[in-house]
Motif scaffolding. Structure first.
Motif, PDB file in Angstrom:
ATOM      1  N   PRO A 158      15.506 -22.903  -9.379  1.00 16.21           N
ATOM      2  CA  PRO A 158      14.046 -22.934  -9.426  1.00 16.21           C
ATOM      3  C   PRO A 158      13.476 -21.607  -9.891  1.00 16.21           C
ATOM      4  O   PRO A 158      14.122 -20.556  -9.782  1.00 16.21           O
ATOM      5  N   SER A 159      12.274 -21.645 -10.411  1.00 16.71           N
ATOM      6  CA  SER A 159      11.603 -20.425 -10.841  1.00 16.71           C
ATOM      7  C   SER A 159      11.072 -19.679  -9.625  1.00 16.71           C
ATOM      8  O   SER A 159      10.752 -20.268  -8.604  1.00 16.71           O
ATOM      9  N   GLY A 160      10.975 -18.356  -9.773  1.00 17.93           N
ATOM     10  CA  GLY A 160      10.340 -17.554  -8.740  1.00 17.93           C
ATOM     11  C   GLY A 160      11.280 -17.136  -7.642  1.00 17.93           C
ATOM     12  O   GLY A 160      12.097 -17.911  -7.170  1.00 17.93           O
ATOM     13  N   VAL A 161      11.167 -15.869  -7.231  1.00 17.58           N
ATOM     14  CA  VAL A 161      11.982 -15.318  -6.158  1.00 17.58           C
ATOM     15  C   VAL A 161      11.229 -15.438  -4.854  1.00 17.58           C
ATOM     16  O   VAL A 161      10.051 -15.111  -4.770  1.00 17.58           O
ATOM     17  N   LYS A 162      11.907 -15.896  -3.808  1.00 18.87           N
ATOM     18  CA  LYS A 162      11.250 -16.134  -2.519  1.00 18.87           C
ATOM     19  C   LYS A 162      11.513 -15.023  -1.511  1.00 18.87           C
ATOM     20  O   LYS A 162      10.674 -14.733  -0.676  1.00 18.87           O
ATOM     21  N   ILE A 163      12.726 -14.421  -1.534  1.00 25.33           N
ATOM     22  CA  ILE A 163      13.034 -13.438  -0.498  1.00 25.33           C
ATOM     23  C   ILE A 163      12.374 -12.098  -0.801  1.00 25.33           C
ATOM     24  O   ILE A 163      12.005 -11.812  -1.927  1.00 25.33           O
TER      25      ILE A 163
END
Length: 548
Positions: A543-548
């Motif tokens: 998926p696109s985008g970094v969450k951490i």
């Protein structure tokens, strides 16, 4: 160097799908290949191999925003520029212009760069301004900081103060291969760092005056700083038992002189060697020495090698691999003492276990872990060391309670926000973590106000077969789900806490570790239940985008 157009073999048009990678030959260039990578609607041409150990990037993982990650050790590159995104890559990959012309596809570049597939970063610098960065320690974290500072545009003065009399080395090769040739261990020669206006000082820091912003060394020198990076690493643990301090031929392994001493003692091989400690260093050195024709016994307190970190089932796989290479194990064992040789009262002759077992030994190697090298800070009133001797930092690795001071590597306990981390303070003794932390600190210094760059811890180990690992079990796990053929050392192990996969270990199943690390960064890793039902991370889109 002059650039030219080169035709790509057997390619008539650019027809890659988003996320697709394709390695192609370059006509007219001996051993010339490039990797085509499709990111969105644009095709990029880059070097085909990781600049770390040469892994084929065609087997790596590409993300929607154009991160290309090595399938072996987690090095990551930005496809559009070739720049390093994550360690342990020392150099960017090369990038080339690409175009379709009359039923063929051409790249633009020079022959030498096409053959190497890499670009050594230009760190040449003439110091300007009043900024003074002092880095204490010359290991992996230091290398990451130095590379990040100069490639990030920092023009201030940089001074490295290290106990080791050589530039930063690839320390992983000490235990994996017992290399002692500094020219084959250093990432870059001294002349390179000199050209980058980086002063490498062989000395020991004995005191830090945080109020006046200066450090004092054993040789009596004083170095002022505007930013201080503490990267002193770990000190190998000794064994406080009879014989281990008094006798010769008992070795630690942390530096090049340590490796040289072991190699000298081993001589022409054929020796009886006891390795105490069944952790990563102990296992790697056992494997290395056994393959050289020595009789090696590895002694560990756990019921399986690396049981605390990897679990019993996976530890038994490692044990089986090393046994095939000739390593013998004494597990669940406690050491009592070491006694001298009958031929030389000053040299070790045997290691005695508390169960009555006597192990003959021409030499002994201790691999029982390290402690943070923070002794020089014990009298500093401005900071309080944590119980394990480490320093508490924030997400940017800035030391809590101090201004303009950072800590990285083995001495840093930082808030971990990866799966299962929940922001708990975590100290991770991985070479790659130290280097990524160094790059993160460099970015904070070169670009004040920049947000810390998140990364998932990665490590690898040579245990008869190559182990790949990502994530973190330091904060605990309650189950391990194993897929594949563990009896053939071809497996992936998912370490879980509840439904969350907190770490992944694999052998002979690349690039599943790399893919899992990218999914972890984006909160896209499948759950324990999904893994048990057969969901394979390799089949999932990143998926696109970094969450951490």
């Amino acid at each position: 160097m002059a650039t030219h157009e080169f035709k790509l073999k057997d390619l008539t048009k650019l027809d890659l799908q988003p996320g697709e990678k394709r390695e192609v030959e370059v006509e007219g260039v001996e051993n010339g290949k490039v990797l085509l990578v499709q990111v969105g609607d644009k095709t990029h041409a880059v070097g085909p191999k990781c600049t770390h150990y040469g892994a084929p990037l065609k087997n790596g993982v590409v993300t929607p925003e154009g991160r290309l990650t090595c399938p072996w050790h987690g090095a990551c590159f930005k496809v559009s520029t070739g720049d390093i995104e994550d360690s342990p890559a020392p150099d960017p990959i090369a990038t080339f212009g690409i175009a379709e012309k009359t039923g063929a596809v051409y790249i633009t570049g020079d022959e030498k760069t096409i053959q190497s597939g890499r670009v050594q970063p230009n760190m040449a610098c003439s110091v300007t301004g009043s900024e003074k960065v002092v880095i204490v320690g010359g290991g992996s974290g230091c290398f990451g900081a130095l590379s990040g500072l100069r490639t990030g545009g920092f023009k201030g003065q940089i001074t490295v103060i290290s106990l080791e009399p050589y530039p930063p080395i690839d320390r992983t090769k000490l235990s994996k291969a017992l290399l002692t040739d500094v020219s084959k261990l250093t990432w870059r020669p001294k002349e390179y760092w000199s050209g980058a206006s980086i002063d490498l000082i062989n000395d020991e820091v004995t005191k830090v005056d945080f109020a006046s912003k200066s450090v004092t060394t054993k040789k009596g020198a004083h170095y002022p700083y505007t930013k201080l990076v503490l990267a002193t690493g770990g000190v190998p643990n000794q064994l406080p038992l009879p014989g281990f301090k008094e006798l010769d031929n008992i070795f630690l392994l942390r530096t090049v002189p340590d490796a040289e001493a072991i190699v000298s003692a081993v001589g022409d091989n054929g020796k009886k060697i006891v390795v105490i400690g069944s952790s990563f260093i102990g296992m790697e050195i056992s494997n290395c020495l056994a393959q050289k024709g020595n009789t090696v016994t590895c002694v560990g307190q756990e019921s399986a090698p690396m049981e605390r970190v990897m679990g019993t089932k996976v530890g038994k796989i490692f044990q089986s691999l090393l046994e095939k290479n000739g390593v013998k194990f004494k597990l669940g064992a406690a050491v009592d003492k070491a006694t001298p040789s009958s031929n030389n009262s000053k040299s070790v002759g045997a290691v005695h276990l508390k169960d009555g077992t006597d192990l003959e030994a021409d030499l002994v190697v201790l691999g029982i872990g390290v402690k943070p090298a923070t002794g020089f800070l014990k009298d500093a009133k401005e900071i309080e060391l944590l119980k394990d001797g480490s320093l508490k930092t924030d997400e940017s690795f800035a030391v809590t309670g101090l201004q303009d001071v950072y800590a990285i590597g083995d001495i840093a306990s930082y808030p971990y926000h990866g799966p299962g981390g929940d922001g708990e303070l975590t100290r991770i003794e991985h070479w790659n973590v130290a280097q990524n932390a160094g790059r993160s600190v460099a970015n904070s210094i070169a670009h004040p106000g920049a947000k810390p760059k998140p990364f998932i811890p990665v490590f690898w180990s040579a245990l008869g077969s190559q182990l790949r690992y990502c994530g973190n079990t330091h904060n605990g796990y309650d189950d391990v789900v194993i897929k594949g053929e563990p009896e053939q050392a071809k497996f992936v192990a998912y370490y879980t806490r509840g439904e969350t996969v907190v770490a992944v270990a694999s052998m002979q199943m690349d690039p599943i570790m790399t893919k899992s690390a990218e999914l972890m960064r984006r909160d896209g890793m499948p759950s324990k239940s999904e893994i048990e039902k057969g969901v394979n991370p390799l089949d999932l889109s990143v998926p696109s985008g970094v969450k951490i």
